[in-house]
Design a protein around this motif. Structure first.
Motif, PDB file in Angstrom:
ATOM      1  N   TRP A  17       0.828  -1.220   0.000  1.00  0.00           N
ATOM      2  CA  TRP A  17       0.000   0.000   0.000  1.00  0.00           C
ATOM      3  C   TRP A  17       0.857   1.263   0.000  1.00  0.00           C
ATOM      4  O   TRP A  17       0.309   2.360   0.020  1.00  0.00           O
ATOM      5  CB  TRP A  17      -0.926  -0.012   1.224  1.00  0.00           C
ATOM      6  N   LEU A 123      -1.830 -10.508  -3.725  1.00  0.00           N
ATOM      7  CA  LEU A 123      -2.209  -9.132  -3.400  1.00  0.00           C
ATOM      8  C   LEU A 123      -1.618  -8.155  -4.407  1.00  0.00           C
ATOM      9  O   LEU A 123      -2.294  -7.244  -4.897  1.00  0.00           O
ATOM     10  CB  LEU A 123      -1.732  -8.803  -1.983  1.00  0.00           C
ATOM     11  N   SER A 127      -5.127  -8.359  -6.877  1.00  0.00           N
ATOM     12  CA  SER A 127      -6.155  -7.777  -6.004  1.00  0.00           C
ATOM     13  C   SER A 127      -6.331  -6.288  -6.277  1.00  0.00           C
ATOM     14  O   SER A 127      -5.358  -5.528  -6.292  1.00  0.00           O
ATOM     15  CB  SER A 127      -5.782  -8.003  -4.539  1.00  0.00           C
ATOM     16  N   GLN A 128      -7.585  -5.885  -6.453  1.00  0.00           N
ATOM     17  CA  GLN A 128      -7.897  -4.477  -6.658  1.00  0.00           C
ATOM     18  C   GLN A 128      -7.914  -3.766  -5.306  1.00  0.00           C
ATOM     19  O   GLN A 128      -8.693  -4.113  -4.428  1.00  0.00           O
ATOM     20  CB  GLN A 128      -9.261  -4.332  -7.344  1.00  0.00           C
ATOM     21  N   ARG A 129      -7.047  -2.743  -5.166  1.00  0.00           N
ATOM     22  CA  ARG A 129      -6.914  -2.048  -3.899  1.00  0.00           C
ATOM     23  C   ARG A 129      -7.494  -0.638  -3.995  1.00  0.00           C
ATOM     24  O   ARG A 129      -7.738  -0.124  -5.088  1.00  0.00           O
ATOM     25  CB  ARG A 129      -5.440  -1.994  -3.483  1.00  0.00           C
ATOM     26  N   CYS A 191      -7.240 -12.594  -0.679  1.00  0.00           N
ATOM     27  CA  CYS A 191      -6.627 -12.381  -1.997  1.00  0.00           C
ATOM     28  C   CYS A 191      -6.847 -13.588  -2.902  1.00  0.00           C
ATOM     29  O   CYS A 191      -6.943 -13.439  -4.128  1.00  0.00           O
ATOM     30  CB  CYS A 191      -5.137 -12.087  -1.848  1.00  0.00           C
ATOM     31  N   GLY A 195      -9.935 -11.727  -4.241  1.00  0.00           N
ATOM     32  CA  GLY A 195      -9.131 -10.962  -5.191  1.00  0.00           C
ATOM     33  C   GLY A 195      -8.859 -11.694  -6.483  1.00  0.00           C
ATOM     34  O   GLY A 195      -8.761 -11.080  -7.543  1.00  0.00           O
ATOM     35  N   ARG A 252     -13.155  -3.863  -3.766  1.00  0.00           N
ATOM     36  CA  ARG A 252     -11.812  -3.566  -3.278  1.00  0.00           C
ATOM     37  C   ARG A 252     -11.444  -4.632  -2.259  1.00  0.00           C
ATOM     38  O   ARG A 252     -12.248  -4.986  -1.393  1.00  0.00           O
ATOM     39  CB  ARG A 252     -11.743  -2.182  -2.626  1.00  0.00           C
ATOM     40  N   GLU A 254      -9.577  -4.572   0.266  1.00  0.00           N
ATOM     41  CA  GLU A 254      -9.549  -4.133   1.661  1.00  0.00           C
ATOM     42  C   GLU A 254     -10.888  -4.372   2.360  1.00  0.00           C
ATOM     43  O   GLU A 254     -10.925  -4.626   3.575  1.00  0.00           O
ATOM     44  CB  GLU A 254      -9.179  -2.648   1.758  1.00  0.00           C
TER      45      GLU A 254
END
Length: 278
Positions: A17, A123, A127-129, A191, A195, A252, A254
């Motif tokens: 991040w 991740l 994975s879309q953050r 994830c 994800g 997302r 998260e």
């Protein structure tokens, strides 16, 4: 030295991040340091390197050359690592056979380098953050409300089923448990199931709505817990439905990680953990 390896791996996961201001991403630098430290300490042996190398290659190939088949190859390799089926990894034991309450089954806490490393790569590559703090502020209140509802409905059902009962506690190793559960369990599992699997199904069956990807990822999450028995798998499926719905709503990673962590930490702090021994 083994503890340093685990700390570096956790830092690598958090660094995904962190905005990359260098040619080499911060997570990659920290992961390389974690792997070197793990090799030096014996937490990881040379036999583990081909497995992680294959997963990294599959992840990179998915982005550049094989966008359809590549993610499923990467997912299969990640699953092999997460299930501890690839040789060369040795878990770091934190707590062995601890009994946290009356009539509660013994509990062991370990930090698994293989599962966490697989989660890190999933991740990073799949994975879309979240994109900004504004996005967090916009959705934070709704996500928090959904997380609290999910925790108490899931654990309430487990209480009614006789799987757990209220048992507030804060053992000495609670900070270790929460950190490992977040970084090495929740992130890795979300994830993989959300994800990768749920997101790819969302993309493929977009015209059929969100329910099919939600149902499939929920069923697979429940099936992954069958080793604990049918009741445990059923409760895991209920929890997995909450995680899948959170991901479907926010898209997302998260969101799913946060709900998963709230459920797990509520269970650990407020109820019998891992379950009643009878």
């Amino acid at each position: 030295m083994r503890e340093i390896s685990v700390l570096l791996l956790g830092a690598a996961i958090l660094a995904t991040w962190w905005p990359a201001s260098t040619r080499i991403a911060p997570w990659a630098i920290l992961f390389a340091l974690a792997l070197g430290s793990a090799l030096a300490s014996g937490l990881v042996t040379a036999a583990a390197l081909p497995g992680m190398a294959l997963l990294l290659v599959a992840c990179m190939a998915s982005m550049r050359h094989f966008p359809k088949a590549g993610p499923w190859v990467a997912g299969t390799l990640a699953l092999i690592l997460a299930l501890h089926a690839w040789p060369g990894f040795h878990p770091l034991s934190i707590v062995d056979n601890a009994v946290l309450g009356a009539e509660t089954a013994p509990f062991t806490l370990r930090a698994n380098f293989d599962k966490a490393a697989a989660g890190l790569l999933l991740l990073v590559f799949f994975s879309q953050r979240v994109n900004s703090m504004a996005e967090i502020r916009q959705n934070g209140r709704l996500l928090l409300t959904f997380s609290v509802f999910s925790a108490f409905s899931t654990i309430g059902l487990a209480w009614l089923a006789g799987f757990v009962r209220p048992d507030p506690k804060w053992p000495a190793f609670a900070p270790h448990f929460l950190a490992i559960n977040l970084l090495f369990t929740c992130i890795a599992e979300e994830c993989f199931f959300r994800g990768l699997i749920q997101e790819k199904l969302h993309q493929r069956y977009r015209e059929r709505g969100k329910m099919l990807p939600v149902a499939i990822s929920t069923a697979l999450f429940g099936a992954a817990h069958l080793a604990g028995g049918m009741l445990y798998a059923g409760l895991a499926a209920v929890a997995g439905l909450a995680y899948a719905c959170a991901y479907a709503r926010f898209r997302r990673i998260e969101a799913a990680i946060f709900v998963h962590f709230v459920v797990n930490s509520t269970h650990f702090i407020g109820f019998s953990y891992p379950y009643l021994g009878h």
